[in-house]
Motif scaffolding. Structure first.
Motif, short mmCIF file in Angstrom:
data_model
loop_
_atom_site.label_atom_id
_atom_site.label_comp_id
_atom_site.label_asym_id
_atom_site.label_seq_id
_atom_site.Cartn_x
_atom_site.Cartn_y
_atom_site.Cartn_z
N PRO A 169 0.81 -1.23 0.00
CA PRO A 169 0.00 0.00 0.00
C PRO A 169 0.84 1.28 0.00
O PRO A 169 0.43 2.28 -0.58
N ILE A 170 2.00 1.25 0.62
CA ILE A 170 2.87 2.43 0.60
C ILE A 170 3.34 2.71 -0.82
O ILE A 170 3.34 3.85 -1.28
N GLY B 104 2.60 5.81 -5.75
CA GLY B 104 2.52 5.62 -7.19
C GLY B 104 3.82 5.05 -7.73
O GLY B 104 4.22 5.35 -8.85
N LEU B 105 4.48 4.21 -6.97
CA LEU B 105 5.74 3.61 -7.36
C LEU B 105 5.53 2.11 -7.56
O LEU B 105 5.11 1.42 -6.63
N PHE B 106 5.81 1.63 -8.77
CA PHE B 106 5.57 0.22 -9.13
C PHE B 106 4.13 -0.17 -8.81
O PHE B 106 3.85 -1.24 -8.28
N THR B 107 3.21 0.71 -9.13
CA THR B 107 1.81 0.57 -8.73
C THR B 107 1.18 -0.71 -9.25
O THR B 107 0.53 -1.43 -8.49
N ARG B 108 1.34 -0.98 -10.53
CA ARG B 108 0.73 -2.19 -11.09
C ARG B 108 1.29 -3.45 -10.43
O ARG B 108 0.54 -4.34 -10.03
N PHE B 109 2.59 -3.50 -10.29
CA PHE B 109 3.23 -4.66 -9.67
C PHE B 109 2.84 -4.76 -8.19
O PHE B 109 2.57 -5.85 -7.68
N THR C 101 -4.33 -2.40 -11.05
CA THR C 101 -3.34 -3.17 -11.81
C THR C 101 -3.45 -2.84 -13.29
O THR C 101 -2.43 -2.72 -13.98
N PHE C 102 -4.65 -2.67 -13.78
CA PHE C 102 -4.84 -2.38 -15.21
C PHE C 102 -4.78 -0.88 -15.51
O PHE C 102 -4.26 -0.49 -16.55
N ALA C 103 -5.29 -0.05 -14.61
CA ALA C 103 -5.32 1.40 -14.87
C ALA C 103 -3.96 2.05 -14.65
O ALA C 103 -3.62 3.02 -15.31
N GLY C 104 -3.19 1.53 -13.72
CA GLY C 104 -1.90 2.14 -13.38
C GLY C 104 -2.09 3.33 -12.46
O GLY C 104 -3.19 3.61 -11.98
N ALA C 105 -1.00 4.02 -12.20
CA ALA C 105 -1.00 5.09 -11.20
C ALA C 105 -1.41 6.44 -11.76
O ALA C 105 -1.76 7.34 -11.01
N GLY C 106 -1.35 6.63 -13.06
CA GLY C 106 -1.65 7.92 -13.64
C GLY C 106 -0.43 8.82 -13.69
O GLY C 106 0.67 8.43 -13.28
#
Length: 152
Positions: free
Chosen positions: A81-82, A87-92, A131-136
């Protein structure tokens, strides 16, 4: 007329459904920060007993070694969650979270009512979406890894 851009924005938001990229990225920022913060504070810290004073018993439905089971769950509830918030390596980082929450929904709470299963189900859907949208664009992922960031 001054209200025309606002009326167009409302129309796009509620009727057409096509958000401008800036609005979409702001919503992704708010969504991932709120979601990651909620998971970390409510479920992650509870596993350590920080918010309740009592360490929560971590279920081990597959009989894994406790260091592996507890490590995976604590990573998914405290570390990942951190990364999502930043927004770092969000999908992973979202993948271990929805794996753990899906396990809670499908295995740990399999026989429970929908009222009990609702929380892991909603977390699962939310982090699968991330996972699909990403962090933006308002994220460390974009700042560090986006080619378009460097082209500006």
């Amino acid at each position: 007329m001054k209200s025309e851009p606002f009326n167009q924005w409302l129309s796009n938001l509620f009727l057409v459904g096509n958000l401008q990229p800036k609005s979409w990225n702001i919503l992704l920022l708010i969504y991932r920060v709120a979601l990651g913060t909620e998971l970390f504070l409510v479920h992650g810290l509870k596993k350590l007993g920080i918010t309740t004073g009592v360490v929560e018993q971590i279920p081990n439905p597959f009989g894994l070694p406790s260091w592996l089971n507890d490590g995976a769950i604590l990573t998914a509830n405290l570390v990942c969650p951190i990364f999502v918030i930043l927004g770092l390596f969000t999908r992973f980082s979202s993948i271990p979270i929805w794996c753990v929450t899906l396990m809670g929904y499908l295995v740990v709470h399999a026989g429970d009512s929908l009222l009990v299963k609702d929380t892991p189900f909603m977390y699962s859907l939310s982090f699968i979406f991330l996972t699909f949208a990403g962090a933006g664009n308002y994220s460390l992922d974009y700042f560090l890894f986006s080619k378009s960031h460097y082209d500006e």
